[in-house]
Design a protein around this motif. Structure first.
Motif: not given
Ligand code: LLP
Length: 439
Positions: A225-238, A247-262
């Motif tokens: 997430y850190n890498d994706a955000m960094d790359i996205s902002v740098n790209f937007a600045v370019n 750049l008024s809005e930036i979306s980092i999507g979803g992907g947040f994991a949950i536990a399926y097993t103990q």
């Protein structure tokens, strides 16, 4: 047996009724199964609300301008939408069907964002005429379609473009989306993302407010997430330096994991919030730009832990020294995830809730496929015909990916809260599934 370890993957209000069964939202699961039949999906309203509050609080306390859009593909239902709407959530949809369900469920259409790698012109026209909040542009054909619609309808839209930042989130390949070899979005690496921005900026009526990236789903590491955000902002600045882009809005999507097993320990919402908001603040500070609005799109992390599935045991086949198959009345038709991604689940036997686990069995579905196995080799109390098996963490990507394979009926879905239960999706009937055939 219901242990402290397994408790953490059940909805928040889950309680053991000693010698009897489990209760969620003050409702006995055995009673629900007897009343509504099986297979049955049960959602806990308090867990849904609590998950929404957690995302909103953890992100907004660190980054006040955060829009939380529930990714409705995880599980969409009109009643659920009304609850999410009350909690102040927006929604992301990927089809006209999801848009219509969200709108009918009372979601303010200006809080809905449309995604998709092949949106039809009809889908685009419909959502635009119904005041969709944002369109996330995925490819060049879509830019052309949007341009035509804007001209012919003389309208305007707000849009983000979906970029592929080239970050590998180390998840299952079927749910990894931010790498170069992906059907989604414009890659920065190939120059397509820049070309797309230029094209969008030339279209009158297309207000390009920002960029979006979603690197994958069920992501256990926070660094991507850190890498994706960094790359996205740098790209937007370019892009802002080279073109008339802000750049008024930036979306980092979803992907947040949950536990399926103990044994699984995904990062907490707090940890995701911390890394994402820090990455955004740092990238903006080092580029000396104003903080844009942040958009996040949790799907699984809201719906997944809120729902459980209940099945009844039918036949049992013991192959000595090899395997004991316990067949239930659902399977890959209502939960394709084990067959598709080899996903692992836990289970408890509701009517034997405090009995010791004494035998290893394999829980099989009733579909005509050898791969229709819900759980391979799980330790459970001695199982008999008519026992009720409950699988937690079943709230996301089960019902929405369900099918009528073998002409089996899709299950009913129940919502529970404060000792009350209500049907939020009726069990299908054979008339329902035959009604579309012409004979
Ligand atoms: N935003 C976008 C653009 C997405 O494509 C997705 C999921 C999400 C948000 C939500 O991701 P989540 O927070 O739920 O991980 N059927 C698979 C998951 C496919 C996810 C597709 N995109 C599964 O059962 O694991």
């Amino acid at each position: 047996m219901f242990t402290k370890e397994i408790e953490k993957i059940f909805p928040n209000t889950t309680k053991v009724i000693p010698n009897k069964d489990l209760e969620i939202g003050g409702c006995s699961l055995v009673e629900l199964a007897n009343t509504y039949g099986t297979p049955l999906y049960v959602f806990d309203e308090s867990t849904v609300r609590e998950r929404c509050k957690t995302f909103i609080e953890e992100f907004r306390s660190r980054y006040p301008e955060t829009h939380v859009a529930y990714a409705s593909k995880a599980f969409i239902n009109q009643k659920l939408t009304s609850i999410l709407s009350e909690e102040g959530m927006g929604m992301d949809v990927v089809s006209l069907g999801e848009f219509i369900a969200a709108k009918q469920g009372g979601m303010d259409t200006s809080k809905i964002h449309l995604h998709g790698n092949n949106k039809s012109p009809e889908e685009l026209e419909y959502v635009i005429s119904n005041n969709i909040g944002r369109i996330i542009i995925d490819n060049f054909d879509e830019i052309e379609n949007l341009s035509n619609i804007i001209k012919s309808k003389n309208c305007s839209i707000k849009a983000l473009i979906r970029i592929s930042p080239g970050v590998d989130p180390h998840t299952h390949s079927y749910i990894s989306t931010g790498i170069l070899d992906s059907k989604f979005g414009f890659a920065i690496e190939t120059g397509d993302a820049e070309k797309a921005i230029k094209q969008c900026l030339e279209i009158d009526g297309l207000d390009l407010v920002g960029i979006h990236c979603h690197i994958g789903s069920q992501i256990f590491e926070i660094e991507p997430y850190n890498d994706a955000m960094d790359i996205s902002v740098n790209f937007a600045v370019n892009m802002a330096n080279n073109y008339n882009f802000i750049l008024s809005e930036i979306s980092i999507g979803g992907g947040f994991a949950i536990a399926y097993t103990q044994n699984e320990n995904p990062p907490s919402v707090k940890e995701y919030a911390e890394i994402i908001t820090n990455a955004l603040k740092n990238a903006c500070a080092s580029n000396n730009i104003e903080l844009p609005k942040l958009i996040i799109e949790p799907g699984r992390a809201i719906a997944g832990p809120s729902g459980v599935a209940i099945y009844r045991v039918g036949s049992i086949k013991d192959i000595p020294n090899i395997r004991k198959y316990v067949s239930v009345d659902g399977g890959m038709g209502d939960n394709i995830r084990p067959a598709l991604y080899e996903s692992e689940y836990e289970a408890v036997v509701l009517n034997k809730i405090d009995q010791e686990n004494t035998e290893i069995v394999t829980i099989a579905g009733k579909y005509c496929e050898s791969g229709d196995i819900l759980i391979k080799d799980i330790n459970l109390p001695h199982i008999e015909k008519d026992d009720l098996i409950c699988i937690p963490a079943s709230g996301a990507y089960c019902i929405p990916m369900s099918s009528n394979y073998n002409m089996n009926l899709k299950p009913a879905v129940i919502l529970v809260q404060d000792g009350k239960s209500e049907i939020i999706r009726k069990r299908e009937t054979y008339d329902d599934i035959l009604s579309l055939e012409v004979f």
